[in-house]
Design a protein around this motif. Structure first.
Motif, mmCIF file in Angstrom:
data_model
loop_
_atom_site.group_PDB
_atom_site.id
_atom_site.type_symbol
_atom_site.label_atom_id
_atom_site.label_comp_id
_atom_site.label_asym_id
_atom_site.label_seq_id
_atom_site.Cartn_x
_atom_site.Cartn_y
_atom_site.Cartn_z
ATOM 1 N N PHE A 101 16.869 11.937 35.477
ATOM 2 C CA PHE A 101 15.605 12.483 34.987
ATOM 3 C C PHE A 101 14.547 12.428 36.077
ATOM 4 O O PHE A 101 14.527 11.504 36.902
ATOM 5 C CB PHE A 101 15.106 11.706 33.762
ATOM 6 N N ILE A 102 13.684 13.423 36.045
ATOM 7 C CA ILE A 102 12.576 13.512 36.994
ATOM 8 C C ILE A 102 11.281 13.599 36.221
ATOM 9 O O ILE A 102 11.200 14.275 35.186
ATOM 10 C CB ILE A 102 12.715 14.772 37.881
ATOM 11 N N SER A 118 6.134 6.401 29.169
ATOM 12 C CA SER A 118 7.257 5.809 28.431
ATOM 13 C C SER A 118 7.524 6.562 27.137
ATOM 14 O O SER A 118 8.682 6.829 26.776
ATOM 15 C CB SER A 118 6.960 4.340 28.123
ATOM 16 N N GLU A 119 6.455 6.888 26.426
ATOM 17 C CA GLU A 119 6.580 7.623 25.159
ATOM 18 C C GLU A 119 7.286 8.957 25.371
ATOM 19 O O GLU A 119 8.178 9.340 24.599
ATOM 20 C CB GLU A 119 5.182 7.855 24.576
ATOM 21 N N SER A 120 6.919 9.655 26.430
ATOM 22 C CA SER A 120 7.492 10.975 26.696
ATOM 23 C C SER A 120 8.954 10.889 27.106
ATOM 24 O O SER A 120 9.774 11.721 26.700
ATOM 25 C CB SER A 120 6.684 11.684 27.786
ATOM 26 N N LEU A 121 9.284 9.883 27.910
ATOM 27 C CA LEU A 121 10.689 9.717 28.308
ATOM 28 C C LEU A 121 11.559 9.411 27.094
ATOM 29 O O LEU A 121 12.675 9.935 26.969
ATOM 30 C CB LEU A 121 10.821 8.598 29.343
ATOM 31 N N LYS A 122 11.057 8.592 26.206
ATOM 32 C CA LYS A 122 11.828 8.261 24.999
ATOM 33 C C LYS A 122 12.112 9.513 24.175
ATOM 34 O O LYS A 122 13.231 9.703 23.664
ATOM 35 C CB LYS A 122 11.055 7.244 24.161
ATOM 36 N N VAL A 132 9.734 17.470 28.564
ATOM 37 C CA VAL A 132 8.697 16.979 27.662
ATOM 38 C C VAL A 132 7.414 16.807 28.480
ATOM 39 O O VAL A 132 7.459 16.272 29.596
ATOM 40 C CB VAL A 132 9.083 15.625 27.024
ATOM 41 N N PHE A 133 6.291 17.247 27.903
ATOM 42 C CA PHE A 133 5.018 17.109 28.615
ATOM 43 C C PHE A 133 3.871 17.045 27.614
ATOM 44 O O PHE A 133 4.020 17.460 26.460
ATOM 45 C CB PHE A 133 4.811 18.270 29.594
ATOM 46 N N PRO A 134 2.720 16.501 28.029
ATOM 47 C CA PRO A 134 1.590 16.381 27.104
ATOM 48 C C PRO A 134 0.839 17.694 26.919
ATOM 49 O O PRO A 134 0.692 18.476 27.866
ATOM 50 C CB PRO A 134 0.697 15.324 27.768
ATOM 51 N N VAL A 135 0.376 17.913 25.684
ATOM 52 C CA VAL A 135 -0.447 19.087 25.372
ATOM 53 C C VAL A 135 -1.723 18.626 24.674
ATOM 54 O O VAL A 135 -1.773 17.539 24.091
ATOM 55 C CB VAL A 135 0.305 20.098 24.484
ATOM 56 N N ILE A 136 -2.747 19.477 24.756
ATOM 57 C CA ILE A 136 -4.043 19.203 24.137
ATOM 58 C C ILE A 136 -4.374 20.336 23.170
ATOM 59 O O ILE A 136 -4.205 21.512 23.530
ATOM 60 C CB ILE A 136 -5.151 19.088 25.204
ATOM 61 N N PRO A 137 -4.836 20.041 21.958
ATOM 62 C CA PRO A 137 -5.225 21.118 21.037
ATOM 63 C C PRO A 137 -6.421 21.898 21.584
ATOM 64 O O PRO A 137 -7.340 21.308 22.162
ATOM 65 C CB PRO A 137 -5.617 20.372 19.752
ATOM 66 N N PHE A 138 -6.401 23.200 21.415
ATOM 67 C CA PHE A 138 -7.586 23.994 21.733
ATOM 68 C C PHE A 138 -8.706 23.584 20.785
ATOM 69 O O PHE A 138 -8.479 23.358 19.593
ATOM 70 C CB PHE A 138 -7.308 25.491 21.579
#
Length: 231
Positions: A101-102, A118-122, A132-138
């Motif tokens: 994984f990268i 850690s949360e995203s890797l899990k 997997v990556f973080p997103v923000i609501p408009f």
């Protein structure tokens, strides 16, 4: 499982000169990404991909490695994030180092925490996603977006002009912080976002796109507020 953190940090930023090592509340902004990655304990190696000797020196100071410099091809304004990832992986493979994984973690992402990594890797592992990556609501429904037609203004989607905001489907945008990737699948498809990608949702306070000095100032204010609220 072996994991590699790649922090892209080109030296030729145009909108904010020397952006990747500009002081952010007392230390180079890239230091926040390096420290979050190292403190997470998730990585076999935390490396910085750069074409710049000063950036390399600062990266080493904060604990990252710079095992090689970018090629001319991936140092231009037109090189994509995937181009950088692919080059790094190929250079490691050439010395028989492979990673399952990268995590591509941007240099100007001071809001990233070890917990979020850690949360995203899990999620990546347990849900068997490609990425997997973080997103923000408009902050406002994109269905009610406006556009200029000559000197007049109109809706992009007139069919939603009378809809209540709370009745419209929520939309999100990439937080521009990091991407966890299954290495083999990423290289196979030659892209980060596939039809099997997942995400974590973060708040507007946990992220800030930093493209100009105003963005930079807002990011510093947000960061200070977050730290204050932790006390």
């Amino acid at each position: 499982m072996s994991n590699l953190c790649i922090i892209p940090a080109r030296g030729g930023s145009k909108r904010i000169p020397r952006k990747n090592i500009k002081p952010f509340l007392g230390k180079p902004i890239i230091a926040y990404s390096i420290e979050a990655a190292i403190n997470s304990g998730l990585f076999d190696e935390v490396m910085v991909s750069t074409d710049d000797y000063e950036i390399a020196e600062i990266a080493n100071k904060y604990g990252a490695t710079v095992p090689f410099f970018r090629t001319e091809k991936t140092s231009t304004d037109f090189a994509t994030t995937f181009d950088v990832i692919e080059e790094v992986v190929e250079k490691y493979q050439a010395i028989n180092r492979n990673f399952d994984f990268i995590c591509c973690l941007y240099a100007c992402a001071p809001f990233v925490t070890s917990d979020r990594l850690s949360e995203s890797l899990k999620i990546l592992e347990t849900q068997e996603y490609d990425s997997v990556f973080p997103v923000i609501p408009f902050g406002f429904p994109i269905q009610r977006a406006l556009k200029f037609e000559g000197e007049k203004i109109n809706f992009f989607y007139p069919e939603f002009s009378l809809s209540r905001s709370q009745d419209l489907e929520r939309s999100y945008h990439d937080a521009g912080q990091f991407y966890w990737l299954n290495t083999d699948i990423c290289l196979k498809h030659k892209k980060i976002l596939t039809n099997n990608s997942g995400s974590i949702i973060i708040s507007e306070m946990e992220g800030q796109d930093i493209d100009n000095e105003v963005d930079w100032n807002i990011a510093e204010l947000k960061y200070e507020l977050l730290q204050k609220n932790k006390l």
